[in-house]
Design a protein around this motif. Structure first.
Motif, mmCIF file in Angstrom:
data_model
loop_
_atom_site.group_PDB
_atom_site.id
_atom_site.type_symbol
_atom_site.label_atom_id
_atom_site.label_comp_id
_atom_site.label_asym_id
_atom_site.label_seq_id
_atom_site.Cartn_x
_atom_site.Cartn_y
_atom_site.Cartn_z
ATOM 1 N N SER A 83 40.043 88.111 -98.429
ATOM 2 C CA SER A 83 38.874 88.448 -99.242
ATOM 3 C C SER A 83 38.237 87.250 -99.834
ATOM 4 O O SER A 83 38.797 86.646 -100.657
ATOM 5 N N MET A 84 37.079 86.963 -99.149
ATOM 6 C CA MET A 84 36.364 85.664 -99.767
ATOM 7 C C MET A 84 34.847 85.927 -100.175
ATOM 8 O O MET A 84 34.454 87.012 -99.907
ATOM 9 N N LYS A 85 34.517 85.020 -100.566
ATOM 10 C CA LYS A 85 33.055 84.911 -101.297
ATOM 11 C C LYS A 85 32.024 84.944 -99.992
ATOM 12 O O LYS A 85 30.923 84.986 -100.198
ATOM 13 N N GLN A 86 32.519 84.803 -98.936
ATOM 14 C CA GLN A 86 31.879 84.282 -97.735
ATOM 15 C C GLN A 86 31.902 85.671 -96.506
ATOM 16 O O GLN A 86 32.329 85.286 -95.436
ATOM 17 N N PRO A 87 31.694 86.755 -97.027
ATOM 18 C CA PRO A 87 31.932 87.870 -95.985
ATOM 19 C C PRO A 87 31.023 87.830 -94.756
ATOM 20 O O PRO A 87 31.552 88.176 -93.586
ATOM 21 N N LYS A 88 29.845 87.368 -94.925
ATOM 22 C CA LYS A 88 29.092 87.017 -93.557
ATOM 23 C C LYS A 88 29.775 85.965 -92.701
ATOM 24 O O LYS A 88 29.783 86.250 -91.401
ATOM 25 N N LEU A 89 30.548 84.872 -93.098
ATOM 26 C CA LEU A 89 31.031 84.217 -92.339
ATOM 27 C C LEU A 89 32.350 84.880 -91.566
ATOM 28 O O LEU A 89 32.723 84.610 -90.478
ATOM 29 N N LEU A 90 32.972 85.501 -92.447
ATOM 30 C CA LEU A 90 33.999 86.237 -91.705
ATOM 31 C C LEU A 90 33.622 87.150 -90.838
ATOM 32 O O LEU A 90 34.314 87.704 -89.946
ATOM 33 N N LYS A 91 32.592 87.860 -90.988
ATOM 34 C CA LYS A 91 32.027 88.872 -90.057
ATOM 35 C C LYS A 91 31.525 88.097 -88.837
ATOM 36 O O LYS A 91 32.075 88.721 -87.574
ATOM 37 N N LEU A 92 31.014 86.815 -88.966
ATOM 38 C CA LEU A 92 30.834 86.169 -87.624
ATOM 39 C C LEU A 92 31.858 85.778 -86.988
ATOM 40 O O LEU A 92 32.047 85.819 -85.605
ATOM 41 N N ALA A 93 33.053 85.271 -87.818
ATOM 42 C CA ALA A 93 34.263 84.872 -87.135
ATOM 43 C C ALA A 93 34.808 85.973 -86.112
ATOM 44 O O ALA A 93 35.301 86.087 -85.209
ATOM 45 N N CYS A 94 35.029 87.382 -86.859
ATOM 46 C CA CYS A 94 35.271 88.510 -86.367
ATOM 47 C C CYS A 94 34.557 88.643 -84.964
ATOM 48 O O CYS A 94 35.095 89.111 -83.931
ATOM 49 N N ILE A 95 33.290 88.768 -84.814
ATOM 50 C CA ILE A 95 32.375 88.963 -83.793
ATOM 51 C C ILE A 95 32.803 87.793 -82.816
ATOM 52 O O ILE A 95 32.991 88.003 -81.563
ATOM 53 N N PHE A 96 32.605 86.511 -83.149
ATOM 54 C CA PHE A 96 33.105 85.430 -82.311
ATOM 55 C C PHE A 96 34.428 85.833 -81.384
ATOM 56 O O PHE A 96 34.507 85.499 -80.270
ATOM 57 N N PHE A 97 35.329 86.127 -82.256
ATOM 58 C CA PHE A 97 36.652 86.064 -81.809
ATOM 59 C C PHE A 97 36.773 87.505 -80.687
ATOM 60 O O PHE A 97 37.442 87.142 -79.771
ATOM 61 N N SER A 98 35.992 88.471 -81.124
ATOM 62 C CA SER A 98 36.084 89.740 -80.224
ATOM 63 C C SER A 98 35.196 89.498 -79.042
ATOM 64 O O SER A 98 36.087 89.714 -77.844
#
Length: 129
Positions: free
Chosen positions: A61-76
């Motif tokens: 849980s970070m203040k950068q949810p967009k970057l975490l969402k991007l990481a999820c998309i990139f990994f997937s």
């Protein structure tokens, strides 16, 4: 960012990695060359690595949810392109796919997506105070 979609995605990738690993060890062993089996195993290996990365992301849980969402998309998509292209390359002896030459460049694109995923996670963490 809700962690449920990430956990569901990771669960599906983990499930398929186990199935594909078992299939490679038992079903493909007598059907393809040892080199092709190594390629298959590398696909399973990287699928597992990035499944664990997705599970890790789901717990952040970070203040950068967009970057975490991007990481999820990139990994997937990295799993789909990198591991998926390796699975297809490994089985071309028995599937006789005619687009094998196209698969070669897809694998590094998947690898690049893995790198972008790790970079997104790095920047999300470094920007988190």
């Amino acid at each position: 960012m809700s962690n449920r979609p990430i956990i569901l995605t990771a669960s599906l990738f983990g499930l398929t990695a186990v199935i594909l690993g078992a299939f490679g060890a038992h079903g493909l062993k007598s059907q393809v060359s040892p080199e092709a089996l190594e390629i298959w195993s590398k696909g399973v290996e990287y699928q597992f690595y990035h499944t664990f990365a997705l599970l890790f992301l789901s717990q952040l849980s970070m203040k950068q949810p967009k970057l975490l969402k991007l990481a999820c998309i990139f990994f997937s998509f990295g799993i789909i392109l990198f591991s998926g292209s390796l699975y297809l390359l490994a089985t071309r002896e028995i599937t006789h796919i005619g687009f094998g030459a196209v698969l070669g460049p897809i694998t590094p694109i998947g690898g690049l997506l893995f790198i972008l995923g790790w970079g997104s996670l790095f920047f999300a963490a470094s920007n988190n105070k």
